[in-house]
Design a protein around this motif. Structure first.
Motif, PDB file in Angstrom:
ATOM      1  N   ARG A  95      21.259   0.257 -23.671  1.00  0.00           N
ATOM      2  CA  ARG A  95      20.789   1.612 -23.965  1.00  0.00           C
ATOM      3  C   ARG A  95      19.705   2.014 -22.971  1.00  0.00           C
ATOM      4  O   ARG A  95      19.710   3.131 -22.448  1.00  0.00           O
ATOM      5  CB  ARG A  95      20.263   1.689 -25.389  1.00  0.00           C
ATOM      6  CG  ARG A  95      21.316   1.479 -26.455  1.00  0.00           C
ATOM      7  CD  ARG A  95      20.739   1.467 -27.863  1.00  0.00           C
ATOM      8  NE  ARG A  95      20.142   2.743 -28.235  1.00  0.00           N
ATOM      9  CZ  ARG A  95      19.686   3.021 -29.441  1.00  0.00           C
ATOM     10  NH1 ARG A  95      19.747   2.088 -30.412  1.00  0.00           N
ATOM     11  NH2 ARG A  95      19.154   4.196 -29.717  1.00  0.00           N
ATOM     12  N   GLN A 113      29.573   6.451 -35.532  1.00  0.00           N
ATOM     13  CA  GLN A 113      28.211   6.574 -36.036  1.00  0.00           C
ATOM     14  C   GLN A 113      27.216   5.860 -35.123  1.00  0.00           C
ATOM     15  O   GLN A 113      26.183   6.421 -34.752  1.00  0.00           O
ATOM     16  CB  GLN A 113      28.121   6.004 -37.451  1.00  0.00           C
ATOM     17  CG  GLN A 113      26.720   6.076 -38.053  1.00  0.00           C
ATOM     18  CD  GLN A 113      26.666   5.502 -39.463  1.00  0.00           C
ATOM     19  OE1 GLN A 113      27.683   5.206 -40.065  1.00  0.00           O
ATOM     20  NE2 GLN A 113      25.468   5.344 -39.981  1.00  0.00           N
ATOM     21  N   LYS A 125      26.902   7.580 -31.618  1.00  0.00           N
ATOM     22  CA  LYS A 125      26.060   8.776 -31.626  1.00  0.00           C
ATOM     23  C   LYS A 125      24.585   8.425 -31.712  1.00  0.00           C
ATOM     24  O   LYS A 125      23.729   9.122 -31.143  1.00  0.00           O
ATOM     25  CB  LYS A 125      26.465   9.679 -32.793  1.00  0.00           C
ATOM     26  CG  LYS A 125      27.776  10.434 -32.559  1.00  0.00           C
ATOM     27  CD  LYS A 125      28.049  11.409 -33.705  1.00  0.00           C
ATOM     28  CE  LYS A 125      29.236  12.302 -33.409  1.00  0.00           C
ATOM     29  NZ  LYS A 125      29.520  13.255 -34.511  1.00  0.00           N
ATOM     30  N   GLU A 126      24.269   7.358 -32.438  1.00  0.00           N
ATOM     31  CA  GLU A 126      22.877   6.929 -32.507  1.00  0.00           C
ATOM     32  C   GLU A 126      22.374   6.472 -31.140  1.00  0.00           C
ATOM     33  O   GLU A 126      21.211   6.682 -30.793  1.00  0.00           O
ATOM     34  CB  GLU A 126      22.737   5.785 -33.515  1.00  0.00           C
ATOM     35  CG  GLU A 126      22.937   6.202 -34.963  1.00  0.00           C
ATOM     36  CD  GLU A 126      22.908   5.011 -35.913  1.00  0.00           C
ATOM     37  OE1 GLU A 126      22.658   3.883 -35.437  1.00  0.00           O
ATOM     38  OE2 GLU A 126      23.141   5.206 -37.126  1.00  0.00           O
ATOM     39  N   CYS A 127      23.258   5.853 -30.367  1.00  0.00           N
ATOM     40  CA  CYS A 127      22.857   5.308 -29.063  1.00  0.00           C
ATOM     41  C   CYS A 127      22.954   6.336 -27.942  1.00  0.00           C
ATOM     42  O   CYS A 127      22.113   6.359 -27.046  1.00  0.00           O
ATOM     43  CB  CYS A 127      23.728   4.102 -28.708  1.00  0.00           C
ATOM     44  SG  CYS A 127      23.560   2.677 -29.800  1.00  0.00           S
ATOM     45  N   PHE A 128      23.996   7.180 -27.993  1.00  0.00           N
ATOM     46  CA  PHE A 128      24.308   8.044 -26.853  1.00  0.00           C
ATOM     47  C   PHE A 128      24.663   9.451 -27.337  1.00  0.00           C
ATOM     48  O   PHE A 128      25.771   9.942 -27.126  1.00  0.00           O
ATOM     49  CB  PHE A 128      25.476   7.463 -26.044  1.00  0.00           C
ATOM     50  CG  PHE A 128      25.302   6.014 -25.691  1.00  0.00           C
ATOM     51  CD1 PHE A 128      24.356   5.615 -24.767  1.00  0.00           C
ATOM     52  CD2 PHE A 128      26.081   5.047 -26.306  1.00  0.00           C
ATOM     53  CE1 PHE A 128      24.187   4.270 -24.451  1.00  0.00           C
ATOM     54  CE2 PHE A 128      25.937   3.706 -25.996  1.00  0.00           C
ATOM     55  CZ  PHE A 128      24.984   3.308 -25.065  1.00  0.00           C
ATOM     56  N   SER A 129      23.730  10.091 -27.963  1.00  0.00           N
ATOM     57  CA  SER A 129      24.000  11.395 -28.587  1.00  0.00           C
ATOM     58  C   SER A 129      24.286  12.486 -27.565  1.00  0.00           C
ATOM     59  O   SER A 129      24.841  13.534 -27.916  1.00  0.00           O
ATOM     60  CB  SER A 129      22.812  11.810 -29.458  1.00  0.00           C
ATOM     61  OG  SER A 129      21.618  11.880 -28.682  1.00  0.00           O
ATOM     62  N   SER A 130      23.934  12.257 -26.298  1.00  0.00           N
ATOM     63  CA  SER A 130      24.129  13.302 -25.295  1.00  0.00           C
ATOM     64  C   SER A 130      25.565  13.368 -24.790  1.00  0.00           C
ATOM     65  O   SER A 130      25.931  14.316 -24.097  1.00  0.00           O
ATOM     66  CB  SER A 130      23.191  13.065 -24.102  1.00  0.00           C
ATOM     67  OG  SER A 130      23.478  11.834 -23.476  1.00  0.00           O
ATOM     68  N   SER A 131      26.384  12.368 -25.102  1.00  0.00           N
ATOM     69  CA  SER A 131      27.760  12.328 -24.616  1.00  0.00           C
ATOM     70  C   SER A 131      28.742  12.752 -25.700  1.00  0.00           C
ATOM     71  O   SER A 131      28.577  12.399 -26.870  1.00  0.00           O
ATOM     72  CB  SER A 131      28.129  10.911 -24.147  1.00  0.00           C
ATOM     73  OG  SER A 131      27.411  10.555 -22.992  1.00  0.00           O
ATOM     74  N   GLN A 132      29.775  13.473 -25.294  1.00  0.00           N
ATOM     75  CA  GLN A 132      30.876  13.750 -26.208  1.00  0.00           C
ATOM     76  C   GLN A 132      31.627  12.432 -26.465  1.00  0.00           C
ATOM     77  O   GLN A 132      31.904  11.684 -25.529  1.00  0.00           O
ATOM     78  CB  GLN A 132      31.843  14.770 -25.599  1.00  0.00           C
ATOM     79  CG  GLN A 132      31.270  16.162 -25.447  1.00  0.00           C
ATOM     80  CD  GLN A 132      31.297  16.942 -26.765  1.00  0.00           C
ATOM     81  OE1 GLN A 132      31.666  16.410 -27.805  1.00  0.00           O
ATOM     82  NE2 GLN A 132      30.892  18.191 -26.706  1.00  0.00           N
ATOM     83  N   PRO A 133      31.973  12.131 -27.724  1.00  0.00           N
ATOM     84  CA  PRO A 133      32.633  10.849 -28.002  1.00  0.00           C
ATOM     85  C   PRO A 133      34.118  10.895 -27.648  1.00  0.00           C
ATOM     86  O   PRO A 133      34.930  11.467 -28.371  1.00  0.00           O
ATOM     87  CB  PRO A 133      32.422  10.666 -29.510  1.00  0.00           C
ATOM     88  CG  PRO A 133      32.285  12.062 -30.040  1.00  0.00           C
ATOM     89  CD  PRO A 133      31.643  12.881 -28.959  1.00  0.00           C
ATOM     90  N   TYR A 186      36.035  12.503 -33.221  1.00  0.00           N
ATOM     91  CA  TYR A 186      36.114  12.252 -31.785  1.00  0.00           C
ATOM     92  C   TYR A 186      36.562  13.506 -31.053  1.00  0.00           C
ATOM     93  O   TYR A 186      37.449  14.238 -31.512  1.00  0.00           O
ATOM     94  CB  TYR A 186      37.071  11.095 -31.501  1.00  0.00           C
ATOM     95  CG  TYR A 186      36.482   9.751 -31.881  1.00  0.00           C
ATOM     96  CD1 TYR A 186      35.676   9.048 -30.998  1.00  0.00           C
ATOM     97  CD2 TYR A 186      36.720   9.208 -33.140  1.00  0.00           C
ATOM     98  CE1 TYR A 186      35.124   7.834 -31.355  1.00  0.00           C
ATOM     99  CE2 TYR A 186      36.168   7.988 -33.505  1.00  0.00           C
ATOM    100  CZ  TYR A 186      35.366   7.309 -32.604  1.00  0.00           C
ATOM    101  OH  TYR A 186      34.808   6.112 -32.968  1.00  0.00           O
TER     102      TYR A 186
END
Length: 279
Positions: free
Chosen positions: A65, A114, A117-125, A147
């Protein structure tokens, strides 16, 4: 004769037609920082491209991270399954294959989303299935889980159609399938020969590249569908690293090639899907 001469000839046709071939790079199986990941970062810097990094949510370390936060210009995180477990013992490996109950796979996809998103909220999953295998039932369920899209490899039917079409020069008789409820951004050229555990022969890479380019130019795929290059930094030997340099160096040298802004490309497609859904 240069090993990329056929690909260069095809790209010359693109240039003469005022077309741009779009490319991107996806690297799989990241979960912790390492000298290999640092070397991959150097590749991204050297060739001015942002690499889609498939990270394993259930194995992500705090160190990864931190590393990606410091190198957000060079990597775009993508959730790579849940824990990269092979449930198909004795068969072709898959974490999300047809032998598992769909309820179990959806639950794992929810856990993965889940944590991602906690780790990389700036990226679209964008879901990247481990081993590049996934049951169609889960593909259909992914938008409901949350997704934004999916990143796969073409299936065997798609490969055969594309190979046939590029040889027969048919125009638009068959169109490849698309992920209807979000972007599908696939990888097509694996630089690794997994049986030999070294780099794929450059001639094979060039031939696959020609197929992908010609298939787009002739209408089997949308001309602006990005061509994906697949790497696995933890599995690279020196020949594989050199193959990556050779391929990216060749592509970057041609006027008809454009490496996409991965985050921007995905955001645009997600926005378009939302606009269509609300019409």
């Amino acid at each position: 004769m240069n090993l990329f001469d056929d690909a260069r000839h095809e790209l010359d046709i693109w240039a003469d037609s005022n077309l741009k071939a779009k490319f991107w790079v996806r690297d799989d199986d990241a979960f912790e920082p390492s000298p290999y990941l640092e070397r991959l970062r150097d590749v991204a810097v050297r060739f001015d491209t942002k690499i889609g990094l498939a990270v394993i949510p259930g194995m992500v370390t705090p160190g990864l991270r931190e590393f990606l936060a410091q190198n957000d210009r060079h990597f775009y995180p993508m959730p790579h399954g849940w824990k990269h477990i092979n449930y198909n013992r004795g068969k072709k490996p898959a974490e999300f294959g047809p032998d598992r109950p769909i309820s179990s796979m959806i639950a794992d996809a929810e856990f993965a989303l889940q944590l991602f998103k906690e780790c990389f909220s700036s990226s679209q999953p964008i879901f990247v299935p481990p081993f590049n295998r996934i049951t169609p039932a889960l593909v259909r369920a992914l938008p409901g889980v949350g997704y934004a899209g999916v990143s796969l490899m073409p299936n065997q039917l798609e490969w055969r159609l594309l190979r046939l079409g590029s040889r027969m020069l048919w125009r638009g008789v068959v169109r490849m399938t698309e992920f209807k409820r979000g972007p599908r951004i696939d990888v097509h050229l694996d630089v690794i020969d997994w049986k030999a555990r070294t780099a794929q022969k450059r001639r094979i890479i060039s031939d696959l590249l020609v197929q992908q380019l010609r298939g787009r130019r002739l209408g089997f795929l949308a001309p602006d569908a990005p061509i994906g290059l697949l790497t696995h930094h933890l599995a690279h030997n020196e020949d594989i690293w050199q193959a990556i340099d050779d391929m990216l160096g060749f592509l970057r040298s041609h006027e008809a090639v454009e490496f996409i802004d991965l985050g921007g490309w995905i955001d645009d497609h997600v926005t378009n899907q939302l606009r269509i859904a609300h019409k």
